[in-house]
Motif scaffolding. Structure first.
Motif, PDB file in Angstrom:
ATOM      1  N   LEU A  26       0.845  -1.197   0.000  1.00 26.42           N
ATOM      2  CA  LEU A  26       0.000   0.000   0.000  1.00 26.42           C
ATOM      3  C   LEU A  26       0.876   1.241   0.000  1.00 26.42           C
ATOM      4  O   LEU A  26       1.938   1.269   0.632  1.00 26.42           O
ATOM      5  CB  LEU A  26      -0.908  -0.004   1.225  1.00 26.42           C
ATOM      6  CG  LEU A  26      -1.831  -1.216   1.356  1.00 26.42           C
ATOM      7  CD1 LEU A  26      -2.687  -1.090   2.618  1.00 26.42           C
ATOM      8  CD2 LEU A  26      -2.709  -1.401   0.128  1.00 26.42           C
ATOM      9  N   CYS A  55     -11.036  -8.466  -3.805  1.00 30.45           N
ATOM     10  CA  CYS A  55     -11.019  -7.016  -4.026  1.00 30.45           C
ATOM     11  C   CYS A  55     -12.458  -6.549  -4.279  1.00 30.45           C
ATOM     12  O   CYS A  55     -13.090  -6.976  -5.247  1.00 30.45           O
ATOM     13  CB  CYS A  55     -10.136  -6.652  -5.219  1.00 30.45           C
ATOM     14  SG  CYS A  55     -10.208  -4.884  -5.605  1.00 30.45           S
ATOM     15  N   ILE A  60      -8.150  -5.626  -9.445  1.00 32.29           N
ATOM     16  CA  ILE A  60      -7.095  -6.560  -9.850  1.00 32.29           C
ATOM     17  C   ILE A  60      -7.673  -7.482 -10.910  1.00 32.29           C
ATOM     18  O   ILE A  60      -8.734  -8.081 -10.702  1.00 32.29           O
ATOM     19  CB  ILE A  60      -6.601  -7.382  -8.643  1.00 32.29           C
ATOM     20  CG1 ILE A  60      -6.153  -6.448  -7.524  1.00 32.29           C
ATOM     21  CG2 ILE A  60      -5.474  -8.316  -9.059  1.00 32.29           C
ATOM     22  CD1 ILE A  60      -5.986  -7.145  -6.192  1.00 32.29           C
TER      23      ILE A  60
HETATM   24  S1  SF4 Z   1      -6.807  -3.223  -5.090  1.00 31.87           S
HETATM   25 FE1  SF4 Z   1      -8.786  -3.758  -4.224  1.00 31.87          FE
HETATM   26  S2  SF4 Z   1      -8.323  -4.952  -2.388  1.00 31.87           S
HETATM   27 FE2  SF4 Z   1      -6.437  -3.875  -2.987  1.00 31.87          FE
HETATM   28  S3  SF4 Z   1      -6.463  -1.995  -1.784  1.00 31.87           S
HETATM   29 FE3  SF4 Z   1      -7.400  -1.536  -3.760  1.00 31.87          FE
HETATM   30  S4  SF4 Z   1      -9.587  -1.828  -3.463  1.00 31.87           S
HETATM   31 FE4  SF4 Z   1      -8.514  -2.838  -1.782  1.00 31.87          FE
END
Ligand code: SF4
Length: 97
Positions: A26, A55, A60
């Motif tokens: 993140l 997700c 993804i």
């Molecule tokens: S890609 Fe999807 S699961 Fe990953 S942080 Fe973003 S919204 Fe959340």
């Protein structure tokens, strides 16, 4: 397996980072970043698949691979202009306003 991450969709829930932190770290604001080139080794595919499935915004995506021995995709064909539906022949094809 090859994946891509659409960061414009990511809402930062962090679920992917929980399942596969080595592929979805993140950033400072809590949004996921795809680490690496998206190619996932077989040993890590379960975790990445879980991240993909969990997700909530489907950010993804798994990319399909075309292999040299795959059948070619169907070619585009020109439409049959004699069968084209237009205002001048709408009575023939039953269009009503
Ligand atoms: S890609 Fe999807 S699961 Fe990953 S942080 Fe973003 S919204 Fe959340």
């Amino acid at each position: 397996m090859r994946v891509k991450l659409d960061r414009t969709l990511c809402d930062g829930f962090g679920i992917c980072a929980k399942h596969a932190p080595q592929y979805f770290p993140l950033d400072d604001w809590g949004y996921a970043v795809l680490a690496g080139d998206g190619n996932i080794p077989i040993d890590d595919q379960d975790a990445v698949q879980r991240a993909l499935m969990d997700c909530p915004v489907h950010a993804i995506m798994e990319l399909s691979e075309r292999r040299p021995d795959d059948a070619p995709p169907p070619s585009m064909t020109e439409p049959d202009l004699d069968d084209l539906k237009t205002e001048s022949n709408e009575a023939e094809w039953g269009f009503t306003r």
